[in-house]
Design a protein around this motif. Structure first.
Motif, PDB file in Angstrom:
ATOM      1  N   UNK A   1       1.074  -1.487  -0.243  1.00 42.41           N
ATOM      2  CA  UNK A   1      -0.224  -0.022   0.194  1.00 42.41           C
ATOM      3  C   UNK A   1       0.794   0.938   0.365  1.00 42.41           C
ATOM      4  N   UNK A   2       2.417   1.277   0.031  1.00 47.63           N
ATOM      5  CA  UNK A   2       3.045   1.669  -0.143  1.00 47.63           C
ATOM      6  C   UNK A   2       3.328   2.681   0.954  1.00 47.63           C
TER       7      UNK A   2
ATOM      8  N   UNK B   1      -4.567   5.769  -7.131  1.00 48.34           N
ATOM      9  CA  UNK B   1      -3.631   5.215  -6.989  1.00 48.34           C
ATOM     10  C   UNK B   1      -2.695   6.292  -5.926  1.00 48.34           C
ATOM     11  N   UNK B   2      -2.950   7.738  -6.560  1.00 48.40           N
ATOM     12  CA  UNK B   2      -2.515   8.627  -5.371  1.00 48.40           C
ATOM     13  C   UNK B   2      -3.222   8.605  -4.207  1.00 48.40           C
TER      14      UNK B   2
ATOM     15  N   UNK C   1      -4.082   6.377  -2.258  1.00 50.66           N
ATOM     16  CA  UNK C   1      -3.663   5.435  -1.320  1.00 50.66           C
ATOM     17  C   UNK C   1      -2.601   5.785  -0.967  1.00 50.66           C
ATOM     18  N   UNK C   2      -1.615   6.439  -1.445  1.00 51.86           N
ATOM     19  CA  UNK C   2      -0.203   6.773  -1.898  1.00 51.86           C
ATOM     20  C   UNK C   2      -0.280   7.895  -0.187  1.00 51.86           C
TER      21      UNK C   2
ATOM     22  N   UNK D   1       4.508   6.073 -15.181  1.00 52.90           N
ATOM     23  CA  UNK D   1       3.871   6.203 -14.390  1.00 52.90           C
ATOM     24  C   UNK D   1       4.381   5.879 -12.515  1.00 52.90           C
TER      25      UNK D   1
ATOM     26  N   UNK E   1       7.688   3.802  -5.423  1.00 48.19           N
ATOM     27  CA  UNK E   1       7.484   3.485  -4.581  1.00 48.19           C
ATOM     28  C   UNK E   1       8.178   1.811  -4.526  1.00 48.19           C
TER      29      UNK E   1
ATOM     30  N   UNK F   1       7.623  -0.569  -2.397  1.00 43.44           N
ATOM     31  CA  UNK F   1       6.349  -1.870  -1.572  1.00 43.44           C
ATOM     32  C   UNK F   1       5.193  -0.693  -1.878  1.00 43.44           C
ATOM     33  N   UNK F   2       4.553  -0.346  -3.768  1.00 40.66           N
ATOM     34  CA  UNK F   2       3.560   0.433  -3.646  1.00 40.66           C
ATOM     35  C   UNK F   2       2.826  -0.670  -4.296  1.00 40.66           C
ATOM     36  N   UNK F   3       2.043  -1.157  -4.213  1.00 41.26           N
ATOM     37  CA  UNK F   3       1.393  -2.831  -5.504  1.00 41.26           C
ATOM     38  C   UNK F   3      -0.161  -1.975  -5.677  1.00 41.26           C
ATOM     39  N   UNK F   4      -0.309  -1.270  -6.864  1.00 43.49           N
ATOM     40  CA  UNK F   4      -0.948  -0.555  -7.025  1.00 43.49           C
ATOM     41  C   UNK F   4      -2.646  -2.184  -7.315  1.00 43.49           C
TER      42      UNK F   4
END
Ligand SMILES: Cc1ncc(C[n+]2csc(CCOP(=O)(O)OP(=O)(O)O)c2C)c(N)n1
Ligand SMILES: Cc1ncc(C[n+]2csc(CCOP(=O)(O)OP(=O)(O)O)c2C)c(N)n1
Ligand code: SF4
Ligand code: SF4
Ligand SMILES: [Mg+2]
Ligand SMILES: [Mg+2]
Lengths: 595, 351, 595, 351
Positions: free
Chosen positions: A19-20, A132-133, A135-136, D237, D243, D245-248
């Motif tokens: 999830x970032x 997605x942003x 979430x980040x 993008x 990141x 660790x970021x998995x959309x």
């Protein structure tokens, strides 16, 4: 109740992986560090890629207690799946920070703790359009809120954001915005600071924050490793990554743009160690990094390197065993299987770093030891040290330092001196070797894993064999005074009781000592840094009536090694064991020491 | 090994370009069974290295475990040798090659060593195009452990150890190497020096992985064909004496035949191999036809020999990696150690 | 000087391998056995197939001393390559039997020993025309000569020849002829008997002669093994061969002619143990046989079997280590690497047979233990026991004996009882399992090498892990009273000093005890037969002031195991070590015991 | 796993011949990344087993280690499963199969698990013709260890982990299986259920080793094509956020196309695969043409899908060995133990 606790707390971030959140959490920890306060972040993650719970515990301790501590003071709970259990971990008087975009279910209401709702999701949905942003940036929102709630310095965090996105500047403003959203909301809706706060201090000096694995990778670059062969396995993979990354920066030939190193992802661990052995036989410094299962697979080859007397550096970043065990949890469970790896009578050197600085130094040193003693050398790290950032003295390198390549005969040597590959010329058990390609007619020999005479000729003669293995034992004796000596924490022994520890157990052990000393109880302490054990280790044990051996495995393997190798009466050595996969705590040690 | 041999060199022995006589390429006296095909291959290696004027110290010989893997002791006594562990010669050689790209690497293996325990490493050495000559001394059995079937044993062949016909198809290492993208693929027969020596020389010149599958009869244990008709009197008689510890002395099998021709070779046990040499006009650089040729020959029970395929554009591993031209094992602090200043920058980045 | 030594001697045959001598030598040893005298033949062979020296030492001892003894009484020297050294091994007053077809070179003349020339080659060349037969029958000639010289019974040997060639009768007469050639020549040219002779005795009873490996193979047949997977490696290969051979005789379905077993020569040792684990998981009794290098390669998989709790029987026929070491020499060097095989906290059961009868019995029992405790069980043999014929009590089997398949739930059980794969229902640490295919909807579970809960569900929870490993430790405790108990050689302890030994060390140890007792010195003795050590082992050590641990490796590994597992003060345990690759002798032990 | 699910079955769900609903073939909830191709393959396995009316307890599912190897937890909750060690599923399955020839063995592996560490075992399971379905969930990378290139990664492809183009040719497992004499060789795409389900069913019916190489995109780490043009905006993008660790969350890719046709599939990262289905008239029993077809397609950059080859005479390992028809794991003392009388004979022979 209302006196604030300053610079002494544990903050837990309960997230979902993928999830970032990790990046945001890191920035938080780094902010504390930049404010001059010792900090120790620990990532507890699942063996999976996306969608499962992870926790990130940040211990902040002005006293410099950097081991794990049970009990959470401030919980940032953004994973509904674990919320129930997470809340249980909060200490009375502690805080729960949650996403108040939706009303908190009554199941989550507990007495005795404070609730701080921040409408994280609602705010990011309002301010950012791309899902997605959203979430980040949600992660940055809670970081912003924490800055307000703990009374931290926003500027510090902003700087970190700027550095992080130095190459993608357009991402800086939205990150700032997210920080502000959280910060402002907290300021406007809650009494800031809460009962915990973080105040600038000056407890860091020139220390750095680094992962042990990165330090090992860099140590290999400085130590002159030119061949790395490896196979991915958690938690060692980032050693390889670090080596490659640093090589790409520091090891490109300036003239040609070509690589002054070879970096081979092998097909498995057997091939990895085979390549290391082949390269080292051929005169390059070579290493591999792996974890328990890899060492098991390498064990036949490790015996070859031991018996044929070929250098090899093996980084073992230990994880929970046996078998696949707990691949994303920490333990020190491979002491015996590394020390005695392979069939037959074998013994291998082990180095036990405790800090990134030692990871760096011991790795560089491992190549000297391996080359000098022509034998495998293990660097025994673990997941905790390897994959978490640790506060550490800065890395040091003396530019006048020379690689000790050991007893290698040059073409000139061969012209003037007798060469017998396994002749103990110097009486220390260490023989001279030659590197292939040295001399057209002199110094070639045949390397094999079988018994052979002093001139490297195959032999099935019993006495010849006995001579070889006894000479190798002599080498082992010689090594005792070459490996890093233990560290002591008292000028002179002051107590009849001692404690012994190594590696990451150090953090909790030192904290325990300190606390006990505060209560007027004094234990002498020794941190062992290498196997074979040097004389100081034997002396320390001999001069105490009772010695507690603190380690993170079930079978008290380090204690066994001490007993075996130093002929200590087991009665004297009391095991202190934690093996649930979480780093050991001072409390666990104190409990055991005080019975 | 040469150092126990007298240093005296006969002045009349012819010398090659680098000043060595053929004797300089010999090794210790073989302890293999009399007549073992592996010894013939050793002789071909000696011949090839002499003819190529290889400086002995510029070649490293590496092997696994087995009768075949023992042979490096029996040739090139002035070269460094490494008898590693069973099935792992490819990784050891890959590592050695990474350390010093300037030597010639001669890997010797057996069919057990390569096609069974070493299968994974073999395939991946092929894939990496490690710059080496890889010779499999292929006898269809495990000689050193007393004759069990190896994975290259023919379907239906009967080993002394099991006495029952092998129920499995033998692995064709040549087909496998082709499939895995090998850049140099050849097959030969131990006794056929006129073919084998040039192949070894070509392999040493090839920048990449040069694979030579060399059929090499085991006089003691193997029977290359399982059909009863090929059992000769000799074999029947051996059985009668029933002594597994009795190994009669045999003579080396040597033979020659023309390119393009076929030839039956009678082995020590009376069984017969049908070899077929590629025609002189064969174009070994055409990948697809090499593929079909190998498959066809296999289907018709012929053993195709010669240089089956070569990739003239071959790029060896160092080139794929972009390693520096200087052997890595000669680099020292100056090239390797970034020094304290660089470290201070790294420290600073960690604050 | 002229009193004859009867039934107490060592005869050495110095041969070249591949020359057919082994069969002739065997017949000689068997003849002694048939005459009712304890005999112990030992084959010393090279790691090669043809043309290198081999020795065959036959110890004949009416007292039943069956360990190795240094010093040769009668040397049959037919290998010129080793003749010089061989002659040195002859004791003063001993005999050299050589081929006098050519004159003996003066280098070979030594004072104080007797020379007996037999023109072996000349005679066979005269009597046989085919060269290969000449070579073969030469061996029978010296056997014939020995029969005369030692005053043995020709009829006994003739019978053995007849049995050996029962299916090739035409080979009987020429063999007889060769025997006679040697016999007659000796009779006619020398005073027979010489100072050593072999006289019929009655010291054998119902004993048998067998190789340990054959007994293990047969034990697996009786023990109900249906799947064997293996990879050739000296000195274990003949275990596989024996299993297959006996299966072909005893395990063919009489109706269909099909096989009631599967025998898979795998591609390597990793695959072999993988197949064993797969088969055992699926409810078959399965095993493998290997030696040190194989165990090293298997170690990752062994950890899986340990932690996932799957039965596996592993025969480790030990040889000289480390690495390829001395592949055709004997040692006991894999004690630690087998006991603690694999990374993480692991411990494995070991059984230590000393005789073929025990090889047979322990192998059968190993399947019960493995099934009951759902864990790997090692049979720790060695080259000496495995590849030499040993005098042994006959093999025994009680027809009412049932296989103990352990806690396996049937379809009916599943209908009536709760099933949780790792539930400790009985409180002994041993859980119930189900075999795939048992029940359409109940009892399936997922097997893995990772941490899991009592219902076999994957878990990363620290407490769940601790519960699992603690329960496995409990299982280990339970096992202590299930494994074979030690054997004692005194009714009650009589001395303050004890000796401990196991496996093939037994022969020399018993001889040493006997000799010392003859000199009025008494040691209490214990032969350990299994690990985990049962209470009796601990008691024996506790009740002696000093205990000598006799073993055949350099690092005193068995002693380490005792110290580690029983918490014994190392000071109490004195190592007695021989590790030159030859079986230990009573003399070596006595030297050490008497200092 | 089913035991933690409610026992209640919806009465209206259709049942198959053996009385199970499709739900009975499901497993625990997947913990793979949203959109992972492996989950689509799991779904196809569930579908195939339901349609084939497999009794769940008559099937054993065995795997190695990796994201792919985790999937057996996510299907067939009523079957025994075994998640063994990395790369060793073939040997475990071979052993299991030896113990009980009556179950269906479904082996699941990844490309790392099979083509790297497991290469040797894979090849030898093929050679032995072990009666099993062997599915490789092939994503060209090591998913579970965060995206390193596997040995099937295409030449030039760029992984998130290394960020440099792979310098090696990808191993074609289908070509390898063919070369090693596999008796059933197929390839498919995770999202193409209409092709994959029948292939799995055919594999389960095949008496011998049925190999299915199933391309299965890793949404998180892999980029199947390395050419820059195929990089989509999405990918660019992702990089920007930097990141790891970021998995959309991504959606499963599904697709259908006709036999004989070609189809481009756009992956999550915008890269494109060119699949080509074998024509309906393709004769999969012709070994030599299968060989050439595979080689040609490879040369032209197409990924051929469908049942490429089947040996209709296939004899599985038990038949090659001549094992009894009764599962070995059901034999007891009566069949296995020769008893004391036989032992007395053996003793007598040793005197
Ligand atoms: C790990 C390991 N397993 C088994 C062995 C035993 N072993 C020695 S040589 C050999 C087979 C050799 O066969 P091959 O490679 O064909 O050589 P050959 O003797 O036929 O020339 C085996 C199985 C070993 N040395 N190491
Ligand atoms: C002996 C060993 N080495 C390394 C690992 C680490 N490891 C786990 S999964 C994996 C690779 C998996 O790749 P693949 O089989 O392609 O599966 P995917 O995750 O891509 O589906 C590796 C290297 C391990 N578990 N065991
Ligand atoms: S056993 Fe066979 S392979 Fe080995 S040396 Fe003898 S003939 Fe050669
Ligand atoms: S990392 Fe890749 S292979 Fe693994 S679960 Fe996620 S998408 Fe699937
Ligand atoms: Mg061979
Ligand atoms: Mg993959």
């Amino acid at each position: 109740m209302n006196t604030k606790t300053i610079n002494d707390m544990v903050i837990r971030f309960a997230n979902v992986n993928g999830s970032g959140s990790a990046s945001a959490n890191d920035m938080f920890a780094k902010s504390v560090f930049r404010m001059g306060i010792p900090v120790s972040p620990k990532n507890i993650f699942p063996s999976n890629i996306q969608g499962l719970p992870t926790w990130f515990d940040v211990r902040i301790s002005e006293k410099g207690y950097l081991g794990r501590r049970e009990g959470i003071d401030v919980l940032v709970a953004v994973n509904p799946a674990t919320m129930k259990k997470d809340i249980e971990s909060v200490l009375p008087g502690g805080y729960l920070i949650y996403d108040s975009s939706k009303v908190l279910h009554e199941d989550y209401i507990r007495e005795g703790i404070h609730y701080i709702g921040i409408p994280m999701m609602a705010m990011v949905m309002e301010h950012y359009s791309v899902p997605r942003l959203q979430q980040l940036f949600k992660n940055m929102v809670y970081v912003g809120a924490l800055i307000a709630l703990l009374d931290m310095e926003m500027e510090v965090t902003r700087n970190i954001v700027k550095e992080t996105f130095a190459k993608k500047e357009k991402l800086v403003p939205p990150n700032f915005q997210a920080l502000d959203l959280g910060y402002n909301y907290a300021k406007e809706n809650y009494d800031c600071p809460i009962n915990f706060c973080v105040k600038r201090a000056d407890k860091i000096g020139n220390k750095i924050m680094m992962e042990g694995n990165a330090a090992i990778g860099l140590g290999a670059v400085y130590g002159g490793a030119t061949v790395m062969a490896w196979y991915p396995i958690t938690p060692s993979t980032s050693v390889a990554k670090a080596f490659e990354t640093y090589c790409k920066k520091l090891r490109i030939d300036p003239q040609t743009g070509k690589k002054n190193y070879a970096f081979v992802q092998s097909e498995d661990e057997l091939a990895a160690i085979g390549m290391v052995i082949g390269a080292a036989w051929n005169g390059a410094r070579a290493f591999t990094a792996t974890s328990g299962p890899g060492v098991s697979l390498m064990s036949e080859f490790i015996g070859l390197a031991y018996f044929a007397e070929i250098p090899a550096v093996i980084v073992n970043v230990q994880r929970g065993g046996p078998s696949t065990g707990m691949p994303t949890r920490t333990q020190q469970p491979d002491i015996l299987s590394s020390a005695y790896a392979s069939h037959g009578d074998t013994k291998h050197m082990l180095l036990f770093p405790s800090t990134p600085a030692e990871c760096f130094e011991f790795t560089a040193q491992a190549f000297d030891l391996a080359d000098y003693f022509q034998t495998p050398v293990f660097i025994m790290s673990d997941l905790d040290l390897g994959m978490n950032e640790h506060l550490s003295p800065p890395l040091k390198w003396d530019d006048s330092r020379k690689y000790n390549l050991g007893k290698v005969m040059s073409a000139e040597d061969l012209e003037t001196k007798e060469f017998g590959r396994y002749l103990d010329v110097d009486g220390d058990g260490v023989c001279y070797r030659t590197i292939p390609g040295t001399h057209p007619t002199k110094g070639s020999f045949f390397t094999r894993g079988t018994s052979r005479d002093e001139y490297a000729q195959y032999s099935e003669n019993g006495q010849v064999y006995v001579n070889v293995v006894n000479r190798i034992s002599k080498k082992w004796q010689t090594a005792k005074s070459h490996v890093p000596a233990p560290e002591f924490y008292q000028k002179e022994n002051e107590s009849k009781q001692g404690i012994v520890f190594f590696g990451t157990t150090t953090y909790a052990a030192l904290e325990a000592m300190d606390i006990l000393e505060g209560h007027g109880r004094k234990w002498d302490a020794m941190r062992v840094r290498a196997f074979p054990f040097n004389q100081e280790v034997a002396d320390f044990i001999a001069s105490h009536e009772k010695v507690f051996v603190i380690e993170q495995n079930k079978d008290a393997q380090f204690r066994s090694l001490l007993i075996n190798e130093l002929e200590v009466n087991p009665k004297k050595l009391e095991p202190v064991l934690v093996y649930d996969g979480k780093p050991i705590t001072a409390t666990a040690i104190i409990d055991k020491l005080m019975n | 090994m040469t150092y126990i041999k007298p240093i005296f060199r006969h002045p009349l022995l012819p010398k090659n370009k680098v000043g060595f006589t053929k004797k300089d390429y010999e090794g210790a006296i073989s302890t293999l069974c009399a007549g073992c095909g592996h010894d013939s291959i050793s002789a071909a290696i000696i011949q090839a290295c002499f003819e190529m004027s290889v400086e002995p110290h510029k070649l490293a010989k590496i092997s696994g475990i087995g009768c075949s893997s023992k042979t490096p002791t029996y040739f090139l006594g002035n070269s460094h040798g490494f008898n590693s562990v069973h099935g792992r010669m490819p990784s050891v050689t890959t590592g050695a090659n990474m350390a010093n790209r300037d030597l010639i690497y001669l890997g010797v293996s057996g069919d057990g060593d390569t096609a069974s325990i070493g299968m994974g490493q073999f395939v991946h050495a092929v894939r990496r195009n490690v710059n080496m000559v890889y010779i499999v001394m292929n006898n269809g059995c495990y000689g050193l452990t007393k004759g069990q079937d190896s994975a290259t044993a023919d379907f239906g062949s009967i080993s002394k150890a099991s006495k029952t016909p092998s129920p499995f198809q033998g692995i064709d290492l040549v087909g496998l190497a082709m499939e895995m993208g090998a850049t140099f693929v050849a097959r030969s027969f131990s006794g056929d020096k006129s073919q084998l020596v040039p192949l070894i020389k070509a392999g040493m010149s090839h920048p990449g992985f040069a694979f030579i599958d060399c059929i090499s009869p085991c006089v003691t244990f193997n029977n290359n064909k399982g059909s009863t008709k090929s059992y000769s009197y000799v074999r029947a008689h051996n059985e009668a004496t029933s002594l597994l510890d009795f190994v009669p002395e045999e003579k080396e099998i040597t033979m020659e035949y023309e390119e393009g021709a076929s030839k039956e070779v009678v082995l020590h046990d009376g069984s017969v191999l049908l070899l077929k040499k590629l025609a002189p006009e064969w174009d070994p650089s055409d990948r697809l036809s090499a593929f079909s040729k190998v498959q066809e020959a296999k289907a018709s029970g012929e053993i195709l020999t010669g240089l089956l395929y070569i990739d003239l554009e071959s790029k060896e591993l160092h080139d794929l990696f972009g390693t520096t031209d200087t052997p890595l094992n000669t680099l020292r602090e100056k090239e390797l150690c970034p020094g304290s200043e660089a470290l201070e920058v790294i420290n600073a980045g960690r604050r």
